[in-house]
Design an enzyme around this catalytic site. Sequence first.
Site, PDB file in Angstrom:
ATOM      1  N   ARG A  11       0.737  -1.119   0.166  1.00 39.23           N
ATOM      2  CA  ARG A  11      -0.169   0.198   0.067  1.00 39.23           C
ATOM      3  C   ARG A  11       0.836   1.399  -0.177  1.00 39.23           C
ATOM      4  O   ARG A  11       0.381   2.294  -0.305  1.00 39.23           O
ATOM      5  CB  ARG A  11      -0.807  -0.115   1.270  1.00 39.23           C
ATOM      6  CG  ARG A  11      -2.029  -1.132   1.120  1.00 39.23           C
ATOM      7  CD  ARG A  11      -2.585  -1.081   2.674  1.00 39.23           C
ATOM      8  NE  ARG A  11      -1.544  -1.531   3.663  1.00 39.23           N
ATOM      9  CZ  ARG A  11      -1.767  -1.418   5.049  1.00 39.23           C
ATOM     10  NH1 ARG A  11      -2.791  -1.178   5.425  1.00 39.23           N
ATOM     11  NH2 ARG A  11      -0.715  -1.819   6.010  1.00 39.23           N
TER      12      ARG A  11
ATOM     13  N   GLN B 270       6.198  24.892  17.495  1.00 39.76           N
ATOM     14  CA  GLN B 270       5.558  25.398  16.184  1.00 39.76           C
ATOM     15  C   GLN B 270       5.971  24.631  15.145  1.00 39.76           C
ATOM     16  O   GLN B 270       6.979  23.936  14.850  1.00 39.76           O
ATOM     17  CB  GLN B 270       6.092  26.945  15.994  1.00 39.76           C
ATOM     18  CG  GLN B 270       5.500  27.438  14.806  1.00 39.76           C
ATOM     19  CD  GLN B 270       6.489  28.747  14.599  1.00 39.76           C
ATOM     20  OE1 GLN B 270       6.503  29.670  15.565  1.00 39.76           O
ATOM     21  NE2 GLN B 270       6.816  29.118  13.323  1.00 39.76           N
TER      22      GLN B 270
ATOM     23  N   HIS C 283      17.726  32.409   6.914  1.00 36.20           N
ATOM     24  CA  HIS C 283      16.920  32.975   8.157  1.00 36.20           C
ATOM     25  C   HIS C 283      17.584  32.526   9.345  1.00 36.20           C
ATOM     26  O   HIS C 283      17.813  31.480   9.764  1.00 36.20           O
ATOM     27  CB  HIS C 283      15.472  32.279   7.879  1.00 36.20           C
ATOM     28  CG  HIS C 283      14.863  32.792   6.532  1.00 36.20           C
ATOM     29  ND1 HIS C 283      14.296  34.109   6.297  1.00 36.20           N
ATOM     30  CD2 HIS C 283      14.544  32.225   5.474  1.00 36.20           C
ATOM     31  CE1 HIS C 283      13.764  34.285   5.199  1.00 36.20           C
ATOM     32  NE2 HIS C 283      13.909  32.990   4.734  1.00 36.20           N
TER      33      HIS C 283
ATOM     34  N   LYS D 134      15.019  23.881  15.032  1.00 39.12           N
ATOM     35  CA  LYS D 134      14.130  23.530  13.894  1.00 39.12           C
ATOM     36  C   LYS D 134      14.308  21.909  13.319  1.00 39.12           C
ATOM     37  O   LYS D 134      15.808  21.478  13.285  1.00 39.12           O
ATOM     38  CB  LYS D 134      14.375  24.477  12.778  1.00 39.12           C
ATOM     39  CG  LYS D 134      14.058  25.900  13.047  1.00 39.12           C
ATOM     40  CD  LYS D 134      14.457  26.690  11.645  1.00 39.12           C
ATOM     41  CE  LYS D 134      13.950  28.159  11.842  1.00 39.12           C
ATOM     42  NZ  LYS D 134      14.388  28.904  10.703  1.00 39.12           N
TER      43      LYS D 134
ATOM     44  N   HIS E 228      19.574  29.166   8.505  1.00 37.02           N
ATOM     45  CA  HIS E 228      18.912  28.168   7.887  1.00 37.02           C
ATOM     46  C   HIS E 228      18.172  28.517   6.603  1.00 37.02           C
ATOM     47  O   HIS E 228      17.603  29.768   6.406  1.00 37.02           O
ATOM     48  CB  HIS E 228      17.924  27.479   8.659  1.00 37.02           C
ATOM     49  CG  HIS E 228      17.308  26.236   7.830  1.00 37.02           C
ATOM     50  ND1 HIS E 228      15.805  26.721   7.332  1.00 37.02           N
ATOM     51  CD2 HIS E 228      17.585  25.106   7.349  1.00 37.02           C
ATOM     52  CE1 HIS E 228      15.558  25.618   6.572  1.00 37.02           C
ATOM     53  NE2 HIS E 228      16.482  24.577   6.580  1.00 37.02           N
TER      54      HIS E 228
ATOM     55  N   TYR F 138       8.730  22.392   8.787  1.00 33.15           N
ATOM     56  CA  TYR F 138       9.604  22.443   9.893  1.00 33.15           C
ATOM     57  C   TYR F 138       9.103  23.130  11.140  1.00 33.15           C
ATOM     58  O   TYR F 138       7.867  23.687  11.059  1.00 33.15           O
ATOM     59  CB  TYR F 138      10.584  23.589   9.141  1.00 33.15           C
ATOM     60  CG  TYR F 138      10.192  24.842   8.596  1.00 33.15           C
ATOM     61  CD1 TYR F 138      10.294  26.032   9.521  1.00 33.15           C
ATOM     62  CD2 TYR F 138       9.631  25.066   7.356  1.00 33.15           C
ATOM     63  CE1 TYR F 138       9.775  27.201   9.173  1.00 33.15           C
ATOM     64  CE2 TYR F 138       9.258  26.150   7.015  1.00 33.15           C
ATOM     65  CZ  TYR F 138       9.165  27.390   7.711  1.00 33.15           C
ATOM     66  OH  TYR F 138       8.697  28.475   7.331  1.00 33.15           O
TER      67      TYR F 138
END
Length: 132
Positions: free
Chosen positions: A23, A46, A62, A72, A119, A132
């Site tokens: 599957r 987050q 960033h 992250k 990053h 992320y």
Amino acid sequence: MNFEATLIEGLCVLRATQHADERGHLARLWDEMEFAAAGYSFRPTQISTSFNRRRGTLRGLHWQTVPHAETKLVRPVRGRIFDVAVDLRRQTRRWGAWFGLELDACEGTGLLIPAGFAHGFLTLTDDAEVLY
């Protein structure tokens, strides 16, 4: 889940263990106890997504400074990206060092990036989506 340390302290390549059958496949992307057992204290606060229509889209670099700095966990959920992290933590011996690698949604690869890093990524496929 496999955790592969890099030469930059705290920066880790993740490879999800995929359980497949006719599957498709299933893979766990985050488990607090597995991260802790591997020596990484990470709890998401987050979750964001970045959808990129065209191959060659550049996002970043960033970063956030204290008190907004964040760790992250970056994973493509569709397509492939070239991901880059740069150590901006002045107190580390690898300050200014960078690490880059290709992350592929089909392979379940990801990158755990500690707070204090810049990053960014470049999309290698059309319709790349990054969580992320």
